[in-house]
Enzyme design. Structure first.
Site, PDB file in Angstrom:
ATOM      1  N   ALA A  61       0.828  -1.198   0.000  1.00  0.00           N
ATOM      2  CA  ALA A  61       0.000   0.000   0.000  1.00  0.00           C
ATOM      3  C   ALA A  61       0.868   1.257   0.000  1.00  0.00           C
ATOM      4  O   ALA A  61       2.074   1.202   0.251  1.00  0.00           O
ATOM      5  CB  ALA A  61      -0.915  -0.002   1.220  1.00  0.00           C
ATOM      6  N   GLY A 106      -0.168  -5.515   0.289  1.00  0.00           N
ATOM      7  CA  GLY A 106      -1.214  -5.555  -0.716  1.00  0.00           C
ATOM      8  C   GLY A 106      -0.774  -6.232  -2.001  1.00  0.00           C
ATOM      9  O   GLY A 106      -1.594  -6.821  -2.705  1.00  0.00           O
ATOM     10  N   GLU A 109      -1.219  -9.831  -1.333  1.00  0.00           N
ATOM     11  CA  GLU A 109      -2.654 -10.093  -1.303  1.00  0.00           C
ATOM     12  C   GLU A 109      -3.251 -10.108  -2.709  1.00  0.00           C
ATOM     13  O   GLU A 109      -4.165 -10.887  -3.003  1.00  0.00           O
ATOM     14  CB  GLU A 109      -3.350  -9.058  -0.431  1.00  0.00           C
ATOM     15  N   GLU A 129       2.572  -6.196   7.360  1.00  0.00           N
ATOM     16  CA  GLU A 129       1.734  -5.195   8.027  1.00  0.00           C
ATOM     17  C   GLU A 129       1.949  -5.143   9.530  1.00  0.00           C
ATOM     18  O   GLU A 129       1.805  -4.080  10.140  1.00  0.00           O
ATOM     19  CB  GLU A 129       0.248  -5.470   7.727  1.00  0.00           C
TER      20      GLU A 129
END
Length: 255
Positions: A61, A106, A109, A129
């Site tokens: 992110a 991300g 993911e 994270e």
């Protein structure tokens, strides 16, 4: 635009294009959702490649953007974040992630939303994270544990450590490791082959597997049974069986 969809010969490439690290800011997330939905609708897209370019898949992110958000802002945004990735996971066509360089947070993911993952031998993947005092918020706690098992997923999520391609292969986080220069080519070969297959049967297979993983065995078997019987009404089924009887296995052409 920070994400593009390029289509050729039945294969759609969803290409992240936000140098230098393809950080997944809000605009990129929203665009990703738009293009996943477009790839779903378009009949000329029969298989999809997720790709970040030769150097990096996606490093996560946009931390500076997230730092400016408070709790209220993230309550609103977190649903849209998950929806963008879910749109990719629900593309009813074969999807392969071509992973180069970093696929972190991300980025990892997003790779998890694919049906198959081909990684460069220099790739590094992870869910860091926890090092920010957070947890994965775009499906990582759910898709990662379903893919590699809860214990292995917890190890990666609890520690935030990165894994190299060889360990990712051992964990089942990626499905194939190839030289970095060959990642997109190999992903395209995989996608192009399936783009020649029976589109509705491939959709049925993907939905049956995915729904089955999210529900109990009896419900999963019902989904499989309904799709199996339904495919007997399709032209592809007629063509495939006729070809098998007349020419032998593996020779049917579905386009």
């Amino acid at each position: 635009m920070t994400v593009h969809l390029e289509v050729a010969e039945g294969v759609g490439t969803i290409r992240l294009d936000r140098p230098p690290m393809n950080a997944l800011d809000v605009a990129t997330q929203d665009r990703l959702k738009e293009l996943a939905e477009e790839a779903t609708r378009r009949e000329d897209v029969r298989a999809v490649i997720l790709y970040g370019g030769e150097k990096v898949f996606a490093a996560g992110a946009d931390i500076k953007e997230m730092q400016a958000m408070d709790h209220t802002a993230m309550v609103v945004r977190s649903r849209a974040l998950q929806d963008s990735f879910t749109a990719v996971a629900r593309i009813p066509k074969p999807v392969v992630a071509a992973v180069t360089g970093y696929a972190l947070g991300g980025g990892c993911e997003l790779a998890l939303c694919a049906d198959y993952r081909i990684a460069a031998d220099n790739a590094k993947l992870g869910q860091p994270e926890i090092l920010l005092g957070l947890i994965p918020g775009a499906g990582g706690t759910q898709r990662l544990s379903r893919l590699i098992g809860p214990s292995r997923a917890k190890d990666l999520i609890f520690t935030g450590r990165m894994v190299r391609a060889d360990e990712a292969l051992t964990l089942g986080l990626v499905d194939r490791v190839v030289p970095a220069a060959e990642v997109y080519e190999q992903a395209h070969t995989w996608a192009a082959k399936l783009a020649q297959g029976p589109a509705l049967a491939l959709r049925a297979a993907k939905e049956s597997v995915d729904v089955g993983l999210e529900t109990d065995l009896e419900t999963g078997l019902a989904v499989e049974r309904n799709w199996f019987a339904g495919l007997f009404a399709t032209e592809d089924r007629e063509r495939g069986m006729r070809s098998f009887v007349e020419e032998g296995p593996g020779k049917a052409k579905f386009l």
